[in-house]
Design a protein around this motif. Structure first.
Motif, PDB file in Angstrom:
ATOM      1  N   GLU A 127     -40.970  87.879 -54.741  1.00  0.00           N
ATOM      2  CA  GLU A 127     -41.930  86.968 -55.798  1.00  0.00           C
ATOM      3  C   GLU A 127     -42.302  85.836 -54.941  1.00  0.00           C
ATOM      4  O   GLU A 127     -43.281  85.228 -55.685  1.00  0.00           O
ATOM      5  N   HIS A 128     -41.854  85.007 -54.218  1.00  0.00           N
ATOM      6  CA  HIS A 128     -42.390  83.638 -53.978  1.00  0.00           C
ATOM      7  C   HIS A 128     -42.357  83.852 -52.255  1.00  0.00           C
ATOM      8  O   HIS A 128     -41.362  83.626 -51.482  1.00  0.00           O
ATOM      9  N   PRO A 129     -43.342  84.177 -51.439  1.00  0.00           N
ATOM     10  CA  PRO A 129     -43.331  84.518 -50.052  1.00  0.00           C
ATOM     11  C   PRO A 129     -43.175  83.539 -49.171  1.00  0.00           C
ATOM     12  O   PRO A 129     -42.806  83.766 -47.881  1.00  0.00           O
ATOM     13  N   HIS A 130     -43.132  82.126 -49.873  1.00  0.00           N
ATOM     14  CA  HIS A 130     -42.715  81.068 -48.800  1.00  0.00           C
ATOM     15  C   HIS A 130     -41.496  80.570 -49.096  1.00  0.00           C
ATOM     16  O   HIS A 130     -41.124  79.244 -48.912  1.00  0.00           O
ATOM     17  N   VAL A 131     -40.548  81.472 -49.638  1.00  0.00           N
ATOM     18  CA  VAL A 131     -38.904  80.930 -49.991  1.00  0.00           C
ATOM     19  C   VAL A 131     -38.172  81.887 -49.339  1.00  0.00           C
ATOM     20  O   VAL A 131     -38.221  83.026 -49.165  1.00  0.00           O
ATOM     21  N   VAL A 132     -37.037  81.316 -48.535  1.00  0.00           N
ATOM     22  CA  VAL A 132     -36.204  81.802 -47.861  1.00  0.00           C
ATOM     23  C   VAL A 132     -34.663  81.395 -48.712  1.00  0.00           C
ATOM     24  O   VAL A 132     -34.627  80.216 -48.967  1.00  0.00           O
ATOM     25  N   VAL A 133     -34.027  82.345 -48.775  1.00  0.00           N
ATOM     26  CA  VAL A 133     -32.649  82.192 -49.563  1.00  0.00           C
ATOM     27  C   VAL A 133     -31.557  82.422 -48.362  1.00  0.00           C
ATOM     28  O   VAL A 133     -31.510  83.658 -48.015  1.00  0.00           O
ATOM     29  N   LEU A 134     -30.522  81.732 -48.451  1.00  0.00           N
ATOM     30  CA  LEU A 134     -29.674  81.700 -47.657  1.00  0.00           C
ATOM     31  C   LEU A 134     -28.402  82.051 -48.422  1.00  0.00           C
ATOM     32  O   LEU A 134     -28.103  81.236 -49.228  1.00  0.00           O
ATOM     33  N   ILE A 135     -27.581  83.333 -48.168  1.00  0.00           N
ATOM     34  CA  ILE A 135     -26.213  83.381 -48.790  1.00  0.00           C
ATOM     35  C   ILE A 135     -25.209  83.345 -47.692  1.00  0.00           C
ATOM     36  O   ILE A 135     -25.217  84.180 -46.952  1.00  0.00           O
ATOM     37  N   GLU A 136     -24.401  82.540 -48.033  1.00  0.00           N
ATOM     38  CA  GLU A 136     -23.117  82.379 -47.130  1.00  0.00           C
ATOM     39  C   GLU A 136     -21.925  82.674 -47.921  1.00  0.00           C
ATOM     40  O   GLU A 136     -21.720  82.186 -48.909  1.00  0.00           O
ATOM     41  N   GLU A 137     -20.885  82.786 -47.048  1.00  0.00           N
ATOM     42  CA  GLU A 137     -19.602  83.173 -47.473  1.00  0.00           C
ATOM     43  C   GLU A 137     -18.381  82.674 -46.405  1.00  0.00           C
ATOM     44  O   GLU A 137     -18.776  83.274 -45.413  1.00  0.00           O
ATOM     45  N   TRP A 138     -17.750  81.868 -46.873  1.00  0.00           N
ATOM     46  CA  TRP A 138     -16.935  80.941 -45.537  1.00  0.00           C
ATOM     47  C   TRP A 138     -15.400  81.155 -46.112  1.00  0.00           C
ATOM     48  O   TRP A 138     -15.058  81.235 -47.196  1.00  0.00           O
TER      49      TRP A 138
ATOM     50  N   ALA B 140     -29.761  85.568 -44.405  1.00  0.00           N
ATOM     51  CA  ALA B 140     -31.267  84.896 -45.118  1.00  0.00           C
ATOM     52  C   ALA B 140     -32.051  86.098 -45.591  1.00  0.00           C
ATOM     53  O   ALA B 140     -32.271  87.248 -45.039  1.00  0.00           O
ATOM     54  N   PHE B 141     -32.647  85.792 -46.721  1.00  0.00           N
ATOM     55  CA  PHE B 141     -33.749  86.774 -47.296  1.00  0.00           C
ATOM     56  C   PHE B 141     -34.812  86.042 -47.572  1.00  0.00           C
ATOM     57  O   PHE B 141     -34.873  84.658 -48.069  1.00  0.00           O
ATOM     58  N   ARG B 142     -35.944  86.649 -47.557  1.00  0.00           N
ATOM     59  CA  ARG B 142     -37.328  86.088 -48.244  1.00  0.00           C
ATOM     60  C   ARG B 142     -37.693  86.617 -49.379  1.00  0.00           C
ATOM     61  O   ARG B 142     -37.312  87.844 -49.904  1.00  0.00           O
ATOM     62  N   SER B 143     -37.968  85.829 -50.563  1.00  0.00           N
ATOM     63  CA  SER B 143     -38.294  86.122 -51.663  1.00  0.00           C
ATOM     64  C   SER B 143     -39.414  87.172 -51.802  1.00  0.00           C
ATOM     65  O   SER B 143     -40.281  86.832 -51.307  1.00  0.00           O
TER      66      SER B 143
END
Length: 97
Positions: free
Chosen positions: A46-57, A41-44
């Motif tokens: 540029e946009h402080p209230h955005v979290v991006v989840l990067i997944e690989e399965w 999980a990463f916090r943006s």
């Protein structure tokens, strides 16, 4: 071939701190799953209230098993009502380059 997914979460500002803690617990638990190749999980910036989840399965079965884990249900309960809009899920396909 593995499955790559990104998920963007727009979080209510007053819930950000608690949601970040919930993501940290979810990531730590998920990384222990056999089929989870990446779960970050990463916090943006540029946009402080955005979290991006990067997944690989490893495969769809790994994703299906993940979604049945008790800690996933716990995470969903913890973050209930914390999102401005439904998460944006992108299942990625390679460009073949």
């Amino acid at each position: 071939m593995s499955i790559q997914i990104t998920v963007r979460f727009d979080i209510e500002p007053d819930r950000m701190e608690r949601v970040v803690a919930s993501f940290q617990k979810l990531c730590a638990a998920t990384r222990q799953e056999e089929g989870a190749l990446r779960f970050d999980a990463f916090r943006s910036e540029e946009h402080p209230h955005v979290v991006v989840l990067i997944e690989e399965w490893a495969d769809q079965d790994a994703i299906d098993l993940h979604m049945k884990e008790d800690y996933v249900a716990g995470f969903l309960t913890e973050v209930d009502g914390a999102f401005v809009r439904p998460p944006q899920v992108d299942r990625l396909q390679p460009l073949g380059v």
